[in-house]
Design an enzyme around this catalytic site. Sequence first.
Site, PDB file in Angstrom:
ATOM      1  N   LYS A  80       0.766  -1.293   0.274  1.00 15.59           N
ATOM      2  CA  LYS A  80       0.010  -0.223   0.018  1.00 15.59           C
ATOM      3  C   LYS A  80       0.881   0.994  -0.325  1.00 15.59           C
ATOM      4  CE  LYS A  80      -4.180   0.624   0.207  1.00 15.59           C
ATOM      5  NZ  LYS A  80      -5.505   0.292   0.044  1.00 15.59           N
ATOM      6  N   GLY A 180     -24.052   4.047   4.216  1.00 11.55           N
ATOM      7  CA  GLY A 180     -23.203   4.216   3.018  1.00 11.55           C
ATOM      8  C   GLY A 180     -23.812   4.129   1.042  1.00 11.55           C
ATOM      9  N   GLY A 182     -22.583   5.035  -1.466  1.00 12.21           N
ATOM     10  CA  GLY A 182     -21.886   4.489  -2.763  1.00 12.21           C
ATOM     11  C   GLY A 182     -21.898   4.294  -3.862  1.00 12.21           C
ATOM     12  N   VAL A 184     -19.627   0.709  -3.982  1.00 14.48           N
ATOM     13  CA  VAL A 184     -20.028  -0.216  -4.063  1.00 14.48           C
ATOM     14  C   VAL A 184     -21.196  -1.108  -3.275  1.00 14.48           C
ATOM     15  CG1 VAL A 184     -19.077  -2.231  -2.617  1.00 14.48           C
ATOM     16  CG2 VAL A 184     -17.189  -0.853  -2.799  1.00 14.48           C
ATOM     17  N   ALA A 185     -21.710   0.287  -2.708  1.00 20.12           N
ATOM     18  CA  ALA A 185     -23.523   0.246  -2.191  1.00 20.12           C
ATOM     19  C   ALA A 185     -24.625  -0.652  -3.409  1.00 20.12           C
ATOM     20  CB  ALA A 185     -23.431   0.829  -1.039  1.00 20.12           C
TER      21      ALA A 185
HETATM   22  P1  NAD Z   1     -17.664   5.637  -2.729  1.00 11.47           P
HETATM   23  O1  NAD Z   1     -17.068   6.906  -1.910  1.00 11.47           O
HETATM   24  O2  NAD Z   1     -18.343   5.977  -3.780  1.00 11.47           O
HETATM   25  O3  NAD Z   1     -19.062   5.828  -1.110  1.00 11.47           O
HETATM   26  C1  NAD Z   1     -18.848   6.117   0.127  1.00 11.47           C
HETATM   27  C2  NAD Z   1     -20.197   6.136   0.669  1.00 11.47           C
HETATM   28  O4  NAD Z   1     -19.876   5.679   2.015  1.00 11.47           O
HETATM   29  C3  NAD Z   1     -20.071   7.695   0.206  1.00 11.47           C
HETATM   30  O5  NAD Z   1     -21.041   8.383  -0.727  1.00 11.47           O
HETATM   31  C4  NAD Z   1     -19.813   8.966   1.322  1.00 11.47           C
HETATM   32  O6  NAD Z   1     -20.532   9.452   1.190  1.00 11.47           O
HETATM   33  C5  NAD Z   1     -20.500   7.641   2.567  1.00 11.47           C
HETATM   34  N1  NAD Z   1     -20.568   7.716   3.861  1.00 11.47           N
HETATM   35  C6  NAD Z   1     -19.345   8.030   4.669  1.00 11.47           C
HETATM   36  N2  NAD Z   1     -19.392   8.326   5.700  1.00 11.47           N
HETATM   37  C7  NAD Z   1     -20.929   7.775   6.293  1.00 11.47           C
HETATM   38  C8  NAD Z   1     -21.006   7.692   7.444  1.00 11.47           C
HETATM   39  N3  NAD Z   1     -20.909   8.254   8.663  1.00 11.47           N
HETATM   40  N4  NAD Z   1     -22.442   7.196   7.388  1.00 11.47           N
HETATM   41  C9  NAD Z   1     -23.063   6.953   5.596  1.00 11.47           C
HETATM   42  N5  NAD Z   1     -22.740   7.029   4.678  1.00 11.47           N
HETATM   43  C10 NAD Z   1     -21.250   7.549   4.722  1.00 11.47           C
HETATM   44  O7  NAD Z   1     -16.525   4.435  -1.398  1.00 11.47           O
HETATM   45  P2  NAD Z   1     -16.748   3.011  -1.768  1.00 11.47           P
HETATM   46  O8  NAD Z   1     -15.522   2.137  -3.416  1.00 11.47           O
HETATM   47  O9  NAD Z   1     -17.898   2.335  -2.355  1.00 11.47           O
HETATM   48  O10 NAD Z   1     -16.004   2.392  -0.883  1.00 11.47           O
HETATM   49  C11 NAD Z   1     -17.223   1.762   0.208  1.00 11.47           C
HETATM   50  C12 NAD Z   1     -15.997   1.222   1.110  1.00 11.47           C
HETATM   51  O11 NAD Z   1     -15.646  -0.058   0.638  1.00 11.47           O
HETATM   52  C13 NAD Z   1     -14.955   1.917   1.485  1.00 11.47           C
HETATM   53  O12 NAD Z   1     -14.669   1.667   2.501  1.00 11.47           O
HETATM   54  C14 NAD Z   1     -13.935   1.713   0.331  1.00 11.47           C
HETATM   55  O13 NAD Z   1     -12.633   1.180   1.118  1.00 11.47           O
HETATM   56  C15 NAD Z   1     -14.807  -0.203   0.660  1.00 11.47           C
HETATM   57  N6  NAD Z   1     -13.834  -1.407   0.006  1.00 11.47           N
HETATM   58  C16 NAD Z   1     -13.876  -0.778  -2.108  1.00 11.47           C
HETATM   59  C17 NAD Z   1     -13.600  -1.026  -2.843  1.00 11.47           C
HETATM   60  C18 NAD Z   1     -13.777  -0.570  -4.290  1.00 11.47           C
HETATM   61  O14 NAD Z   1     -13.664  -1.250  -5.415  1.00 11.47           O
HETATM   62  N7  NAD Z   1     -13.853   0.379  -4.817  1.00 11.47           N
HETATM   63  C19 NAD Z   1     -12.989  -2.509  -2.628  1.00 11.47           C
HETATM   64  C20 NAD Z   1     -12.674  -2.888  -1.795  1.00 11.47           C
HETATM   65  C21 NAD Z   1     -12.959  -2.041  -0.640  1.00 11.47           C
END
Ligand code: NAD
Length: 356
Positions: A80, A180, A182, A184-185
Amino acid sequence: MDILEYMSNQKYEQLTMITDPGVGLKAVIAIHDTTLGPSCGGTRIWPYESETAAIEDALRLAKAMSYKSAVADLPLGGGKAVIIADSHTQKTEAMLRSFGRFVETLSGRYLTTTDVGSTGRDLEYIRQETKHVVGLPTTMGGSGDTSVMTGLGIYVGMKAAAKEIWGTDSLSGKRVAMQGFGKVAFNVAHHLLKENATLIVTDVYKGAIDKARQMGLEVVPPDEIFDVSSDIFSPCALGGILNSITIPKLTCSLVAGGANNQLLSDSHGDELHRLGILYAPDYVVNAGGIINVEAEIGSPYNIDRARERTERIYDIMENVISLSKDKNIATYKAADLIAEERLASVQNIKHLYSGN
Ligand code: NAD
């Protein structure tokens, strides 16, 4: 922190400290383990409040990447990078290209990709200085947005866990509370809605809330998501959200989501186990992203290969549950044992959990 002592105890290989004052670059690259292959993990760009915080984050995240790739059966090690900067105001082409030149000096021992604060566009700058970059945009022949495969992996991992709890892997009619909404969700939701699950979501960002409402989903304020009555809680925002304040509020039978480092500490994984709440270890079910980028290494990106390998997370989750039951240990411990077993077997040293 006594860094070399810590690295030695936790079996880290290398920590590289980088500065280039002319472009404002201060960065750290941590390589945990390269037994299985080159270390791989994203570059996080974050305004850390101290150098120690940046080093600790890089080290912790690098080790998690070793375990994630080991459990996902990938030929990759864990690494990392963190750049100490505000990605909104301080990130520049010059900084990223300078960082790329440092990545190049590691001769492929570390492959970088996106993480919090870094984008596909940033990878393009880094790529101008080094070929040791994965997860490039599809327009550059890369695998593009990782969240599609990450969402699929979480979904199949959730199904494997559901089968253990409810005797069927159907998620039809299940109430899923998502923290959340975003990238992934959204991708997890896509699969869940196709299966007629009911989603209750929250986010702190208005754009995400609007998107959820447009999809007809029930939205609750961020501080109410733990109180929602649900079968499954899906953390898809932040780390550390399974802790002594939130766990007592959970009404679900299963926790499965994409956020990294969901357990504030190992003891919270033990607490979930004690309460009979099945925890799908974060790095097991969210490995779709690293599986996706691995599919572009050494050969043209092949989405079918990435999808097929991501779907194997179902079987991996079943193995984690099975080991957890056999040994009566929490699922996070079972996942760690599987990762350590693979590393140890490749290093040709004694197996850790087989008793041999
Ligand atoms: P993203 O930034 O698209 O989505 C994260 C969402 O969480 C955002 O909409 C943000 O506003 C929301 N958020 C932040 N704090 C919050 C809170 N206190 N309450 C409610 N919502 C909140 O990121 P993502 O790519 O969807 O990643 C989500 C998680 O998954 C992260 O922890 C990331 O490290 C992990 N992850 C992502 C991937 C990937 O492929 N993108 C892979 C492995 C792990």
